[in-house]
Design an enzyme around this catalytic site. Structure first.
Site, PDB file in Angstrom:
ATOM      1  N   THR A   1       6.259  -4.435  16.529  1.00 28.86           N
ATOM      2  CA  THR A   1       7.325  -3.540  16.999  1.00 28.86           C
ATOM      3  C   THR A   1       6.745  -2.330  17.725  1.00 28.86           C
ATOM      4  OG1 THR A   1       8.828  -4.228  15.262  1.00 28.86           O
ATOM      5  CG2 THR A   1       9.238  -2.065  16.197  1.00 28.86           C
ATOM      6  N   THR A   2       5.752  -1.679  17.128  1.00 29.21           N
ATOM      7  CA  THR A   2       5.248  -0.428  17.704  1.00 29.21           C
ATOM      8  C   THR A   2       3.868  -0.585  18.346  1.00 29.21           C
ATOM      9  OG1 THR A   2       4.283   0.166  15.576  1.00 29.21           O
ATOM     10  CG2 THR A   2       6.497   1.003  16.028  1.00 29.21           C
TER      11      THR A   2
ATOM     12  N   LYS B   1       6.685 -13.778   8.148  1.00 32.42           N
ATOM     13  CA  LYS B   1       8.028 -14.257   7.774  1.00 32.42           C
ATOM     14  C   LYS B   1       8.691 -15.003   8.927  1.00 32.42           C
ATOM     15  CE  LYS B   1       9.204 -10.004   6.851  1.00 32.42           C
ATOM     16  NZ  LYS B   1       7.904  -9.318   6.952  1.00 32.42           N
TER      17      LYS B   1
ATOM     18  N   GLN C   1      10.758  -6.486   6.595  1.00 30.65           N
ATOM     19  CA  GLN C   1       9.797  -5.619   5.886  1.00 30.65           C
ATOM     20  C   GLN C   1       9.173  -6.411   4.725  1.00 30.65           C
ATOM     21  OE1 GLN C   1      13.094  -3.877   6.795  1.00 30.65           O
ATOM     22  NE2 GLN C   1      11.876  -3.787   8.630  1.00 30.65           N
TER      23      GLN C   1
ATOM     24  N   ASP D   1       5.036  -7.874   7.697  1.00 33.22           N
ATOM     25  CA  ASP D   1       4.207  -8.619   8.657  1.00 33.22           C
ATOM     26  C   ASP D   1       3.419  -9.757   8.022  1.00 33.22           C
ATOM     27  OD1 ASP D   1       5.083  -6.778  10.562  1.00 33.22           O
ATOM     28  OD2 ASP D   1       3.430  -5.420  10.124  1.00 33.22           O
TER      29      ASP D   1
ATOM     30  N   ARG E   1       1.144  -0.487  16.866  1.00 32.40           N
ATOM     31  CA  ARG E   1       0.133   0.296  16.129  1.00 32.40           C
ATOM     32  C   ARG E   1      -0.864  -0.631  15.442  1.00 32.40           C
ATOM     33  NH1 ARG E   1       3.740   3.827  12.181  1.00 32.40           N
ATOM     34  NH2 ARG E   1       4.953   1.909  12.232  1.00 32.40           N
TER      35      ARG E   1
ATOM     36  N   GLY F   1      -2.559 -20.665  11.419  1.00 35.00           N
ATOM     37  CA  GLY F   1      -2.451 -20.291  12.831  1.00 35.00           C
ATOM     38  C   GLY F   1      -1.006 -19.974  13.130  1.00 35.00           C
TER      39      GLY F   1
ATOM     40  N   LYS G   1      -2.118 -17.027   7.376  1.00 27.95           N
ATOM     41  CA  LYS G   1      -3.317 -16.414   7.939  1.00 27.95           C
ATOM     42  C   LYS G   1      -4.591 -16.696   7.133  1.00 27.95           C
ATOM     43  CE  LYS G   1      -2.224 -13.114  10.998  1.00 27.95           C
ATOM     44  NZ  LYS G   1      -1.823 -11.884  11.665  1.00 27.95           N
TER      45      LYS G   1
ATOM     46  N   THR H   1      10.557   1.823   3.537  1.00 29.93           N
ATOM     47  CA  THR H   1      11.666   1.889   4.481  1.00 29.93           C
ATOM     48  C   THR H   1      12.912   2.263   3.677  1.00 29.93           C
ATOM     49  OG1 THR H   1      12.735   0.781   6.347  1.00 29.93           O
ATOM     50  CG2 THR H   1      12.267  -0.597   4.389  1.00 29.93           C
TER      51      THR H   1
ATOM     52  N   GLY I   1       9.657  -6.728  13.258  1.00 27.16           N
ATOM     53  CA  GLY I   1       9.143  -7.490  14.398  1.00 27.16           C
ATOM     54  C   GLY I   1       8.676  -8.823  13.861  1.00 27.16           C
ATOM     55  N   HIS I   2       9.443  -9.875  14.114  1.00 25.40           N
ATOM     56  CA  HIS I   2       9.134 -11.196  13.570  1.00 25.40           C
ATOM     57  C   HIS I   2       8.705 -12.118  14.712  1.00 25.40           C
ATOM     58  CE1 HIS I   2      11.932 -10.356   9.877  1.00 25.40           C
ATOM     59  NE2 HIS I   2      10.937  -9.499   9.998  1.00 25.40           N
TER      60      HIS I   2
HETATM   61  P1  GDP Z   1       6.587 -10.867  10.140  1.00 26.15           P
HETATM   62  O1  GDP Z   1       7.020  -9.488  10.444  1.00 26.15           O
HETATM   63  O2  GDP Z   1       6.412 -11.099   8.671  1.00 26.15           O
HETATM   64  O3  GDP Z   1       7.446 -11.933  10.779  1.00 26.15           O
HETATM   65  O4  GDP Z   1       5.131 -11.026  10.772  1.00 26.15           O
HETATM   66  P2  GDP Z   1       4.673 -10.548  12.248  1.00 26.15           P
HETATM   67  O5  GDP Z   1       5.241 -11.476  13.244  1.00 26.15           O
HETATM   68  O6  GDP Z   1       4.919  -9.103  12.431  1.00 26.15           O
HETATM   69  O7  GDP Z   1       3.099 -10.700  12.121  1.00 26.15           O
HETATM   70  C1  GDP Z   1       2.510 -11.918  11.836  1.00 26.15           C
HETATM   71  C2  GDP Z   1       1.558 -12.264  12.991  1.00 26.15           C
HETATM   72  O8  GDP Z   1       0.667 -13.259  12.561  1.00 26.15           O
HETATM   73  C3  GDP Z   1       2.255 -12.845  14.203  1.00 26.15           C
HETATM   74  O9  GDP Z   1       1.555 -12.465  15.351  1.00 26.15           O
HETATM   75  C4  GDP Z   1       2.159 -14.347  13.999  1.00 26.15           C
HETATM   76  O10 GDP Z   1       2.179 -15.087  15.216  1.00 26.15           O
HETATM   77  C5  GDP Z   1       0.801 -14.440  13.346  1.00 26.15           C
HETATM   78  N1  GDP Z   1       0.636 -15.535  12.387  1.00 26.15           N
HETATM   79  C6  GDP Z   1       1.529 -16.077  11.541  1.00 26.15           C
HETATM   80  N2  GDP Z   1       0.951 -16.999  10.751  1.00 26.15           N
HETATM   81  C7  GDP Z   1      -0.349 -17.038  11.114  1.00 26.15           C
HETATM   82  C8  GDP Z   1      -1.493 -17.761  10.631  1.00 26.15           C
HETATM   83  O11 GDP Z   1      -1.424 -18.553   9.691  1.00 26.15           O
HETATM   84  N3  GDP Z   1      -2.688 -17.496  11.227  1.00 26.15           N
HETATM   85  C9  GDP Z   1      -2.821 -16.614  12.254  1.00 26.15           C
HETATM   86  N4  GDP Z   1      -4.023 -16.418  12.771  1.00 26.15           N
HETATM   87  N5  GDP Z   1      -1.763 -15.918  12.732  1.00 26.15           N
HETATM   88  C10 GDP Z   1      -0.575 -16.115  12.154  1.00 26.15           C
HETATM   89  P1  IMO Z   2       8.567  -6.632   9.445  1.00 25.21           P
HETATM   90  O1  IMO Z   2       9.968  -7.134   9.158  1.00 25.21           O
HETATM   91  C1  IMO Z   2       5.555  -3.584   8.636  1.00 25.21           C
HETATM   92  C2  IMO Z   2       7.043   0.479   7.824  1.00 25.21           C
HETATM   93  C3  IMO Z   2       6.709   1.548   8.834  1.00 25.21           C
HETATM   94  C4  IMO Z   2       6.602   2.738   7.891  1.00 25.21           C
HETATM   95  C5  IMO Z   2       7.716   2.480   6.884  1.00 25.21           C
HETATM   96  C6  IMO Z   2       9.008   3.212   7.170  1.00 25.21           C
HETATM   97  O2  IMO Z   2       8.071  -6.943  10.804  1.00 25.21           O
HETATM   98  O3  IMO Z   2       7.662  -7.040   8.335  1.00 25.21           O
HETATM   99  P2  IMO Z   2      10.920   2.819   8.990  1.00 25.21           P
HETATM  100  O4  IMO Z   2      10.873   2.833  10.486  1.00 25.21           O
HETATM  101  O5  IMO Z   2      11.395   1.530   8.427  1.00 25.21           O
HETATM  102  O6  IMO Z   2      11.656   3.985   8.424  1.00 25.21           O
HETATM  103  O7  IMO Z   2       9.379   3.011   8.533  1.00 25.21           O
HETATM  104  O8  IMO Z   2       7.946   1.077   6.930  1.00 25.21           O
HETATM  105  N1  IMO Z   2       7.713  -0.720   8.394  1.00 25.21           N
HETATM  106  C7  IMO Z   2       7.124  -1.913   8.569  1.00 25.21           C
HETATM  107  N2  IMO Z   2       5.825  -2.284   8.388  1.00 25.21           N
HETATM  108  N3  IMO Z   2       6.471  -4.482   9.033  1.00 25.21           N
HETATM  109  C8  IMO Z   2       7.771  -4.132   9.186  1.00 25.21           C
HETATM  110  O9  IMO Z   2       8.752  -5.023   9.423  1.00 25.21           O
HETATM  111  C9  IMO Z   2       8.137  -2.775   8.999  1.00 25.21           C
HETATM  112  N4  IMO Z   2       9.293  -2.091   9.096  1.00 25.21           N
HETATM  113  C10 IMO Z   2       9.023  -0.860   8.706  1.00 25.21           C
HETATM  114  O10 IMO Z   2       5.490   1.276   9.483  1.00 25.21           O
HETATM  115  O11 IMO Z   2       5.386   2.705   7.194  1.00 25.21           O
HETATM  116 MG    MG Z   3       6.461  -7.882  11.622  1.00 25.64          MG
END
Ligand code: GDP
Ligand code: IMO
Ligand code: MG
Length: 424
Positions: A299-300, A16, A223, A13, A302, A414, A330, A238, A40-41
């Site tokens: 994704t979840t 990416k 991940q 998270d 949480r 942002g 961020k 994972t 969850g991207h």
């Molecule tokens: P990923 O799994 O690595 O693609 O990241 P996620 O999408 O799960 O979580 C990143 C969250 O931060 C998302 O809600 C993005 O929209 C948000 N985000 C990304 N870059 C920034 C940033 O520079 N600032 C803020 N405030 N939010 C951001």
């Molecule tokens: P992105 O690509 C954050 C974590 C789960 C748990 C562990 C194992 O959005 O960064 P799994 O279901 O893979 O067997 O769970 O890995 N986890 C993540 N945490 N971002 C993710 O993906 C994750 N994918 C799995 O929360 O701790």
């Molecule tokens: Mg994510």
């Protein structure tokens, strides 16, 4: 643009999805190489928010070819739903999406076993319950079912029959669960196979041709490094290779074809699920940053655990991925803090750990050694160039750069595309 692997350098998270979306404008192919719909991207384009789980984040650029490599595990129901949602938002995957014929397929028994193990085992991992671990376990045990098997009824019948006998025995005898009827499952997955058929291809060969034609490849890690099955905080990881090396295995591309590895980090740290987290915030700061950073799983849903930036951990990521350049996301979330801590090493039982320890007991009980820096106390979300960042924010980034001994090249303040600028 050379061929780039982009990885998360923390516990996932890191943002990416956003950065892939930005880099994708200069790529021809965007390739997911591991993980499944545990990912969850998020990509924000104006008013629209897209959360991608299996489809590469490059799909939002009209002409890019998006590839799901052999290293990904696919829940067909989730994939078809994602494709349908994208369609309702005006994003046609059409001939732009390719799925490796060798990718392994998640079945309902994988998800159920994932759920039951989380429910019944004392040592929960806090998985996403998407069936990821059990599916990879079958792959390695050589009992898995692949995309290519879904489009061959005879093979699917034979494989599913023998696998299901074993899974049903485990489900009923160990967990007292009803298990699954063969006919319904066979029919359901044959149908998924028919729907996925237009996308299924020998992806490694297509990528090989693309490289020959000097097309630009962007590999999208899912991940984060500390969730990698080998290099992460095992067993709280994972089940796939989230590190840069995973791109070669999970896409069928040789290491000589990769030119650069980019690591994405948040300006602080988050983690979802169980496991050690040395720099985790105390409750009050946790609540504040979680709210400001909207730190809830894509994704979840949480709540994500939040903490200070951990340079000891990211140094480990730089090492195991061979990271050439870093993107910091961020930064804006720290805007209001009076002072900011960065961890550079850990202390445990009188010993200082400068290198990230493998022993989970050390990680669980160590004291982070912090350096404290002044906050900048200004809104950075409207800043569009590095030069305009407050001096103290630049100092913070310079400190990270020094601790990581790696160039920071891009900053995000942002979730929108325009809230990103290069470091000059
Ligand atoms: P990923 O799994 O690595 O693609 O990241 P996620 O999408 O799960 O979580 C990143 C969250 O931060 C998302 O809600 C993005 O929209 C948000 N985000 C990304 N870059 C920034 C940033 O520079 N600032 C803020 N405030 N939010 C951001
Ligand atoms: P992105 O690509 C954050 C974590 C789960 C748990 C562990 C194992 O959005 O960064 P799994 O279901 O893979 O067997 O769970 O890995 N986890 C993540 N945490 N971002 C993710 O993906 C994750 N994918 C799995 O929360 O701790
Ligand atoms: Mg994510």
């Amino acid at each position: 643009m050379p061929n780039i692997v982009l990885v998360g350098a923390q516990w996932g998270d890191e943002g990416k999805g956003k950065i892939i979306d930005i880099l994708a404008s200069r790529a021809d192919y965007v390739i997911r190489y591991q993980g499944g719909n545990n990912a969850g991207h998020t990509v924000v384009i104006g008013e629209d928010e897209f959360v991608l789980h299996l489809v590469p984040s490059g799909i939002l650029h009209k002409k890019k070819i998006c590839v799901i490599g052999n290293g990904v595990v696919i829940d067909p129901k989730a994939l078809l739903e994602e494709i349908a949602i994208l369609k309702t938002k005006g994003v046609d995957t059409g001939s732009r999406l390719l799925i490796s014929d060798k990718a392994h397929i998640i079945f309902p028994y994988h998800k159920r076993l994932d759920e039951l193990r989380e429910l019944k085992n004392k040592n929960r991992l806090g998985t996403t319950k998407r069936g990821i671990g059990p599916c990879y376990a079958d792959k390695v045990a050589r009992t898995g079912i692949r995309a290519v098997d879904l489009i061959n009824a005879d093979v699917l019948k034979e494989k599913l029959k023998s696998v299901l006998d074993e899974k049903n025995a485990i489900l009923t005898k160990i967990y007292g669960d009803p298990g699954y009827a063969f006919d319904a499952l066979f029919g359901e997955y044959l149908d998924y196979g028919a729907k996925m058929k237009p996308y299924i291809a020998d992806v490694a060969r297509i990528l090989h041709e693309a490289i020959r034609k000097k097309k630009r490849l962007l590999f999208e890690g899912a991940q984060g490094t500390l969730l990698d099955v080998d290099h992460g905080t095992y067993p709280f990881v994972t089940s796939s290779s989230a590190t840069a090396g995973g791109a070669c295995i999970g896409a069928g591309v040789g290491p000589t074809k990769i030119d650069k590895v980019v690591g994405v980090v948040k300006a602080y740290t988050t983690r979802v699920g169980e496991g050690p987290f040395p720099t985790e915030f105390p409750e009050d700061l946790m609540a504040r940053i979680r709210k400001k950073g909207r730190e809830f799983g894509a994704t979840t849903g949480r709540p994500r655990r939040c903490g200070w930036f951990d340079a000891c951990l990211v140094n480990h990521s730089v090492m195991v991925n061979g990271i050439d350049e870093i993107v910091v996301t961020k930064l804006d979330v720290l805007d209001e803090l009076k002072s900011i801590k960065v961890c550079a090493s850990y202390k445990y039982e009188g010993r200082t750990y400068k290198n990230f320890p493998s022993d989970i007991e050390v990680l669980e009980n160590c004291e982070p050694v912090y350096k404290e820096l002044p906050g900048w106390g200004e809104d950075t979300t409207r800043i569009t160039s590095y030069g305009k960042l407050p001096k103290k924010a630049k100092d913070y980034l310079k400190r990270l750069e020094k601790l990581l001994n790696t160039k920071i090249v891009l900053i995000s303040v942002g979730s929108e595309r325009k809230q990103t600028f290069k470091v000059e």
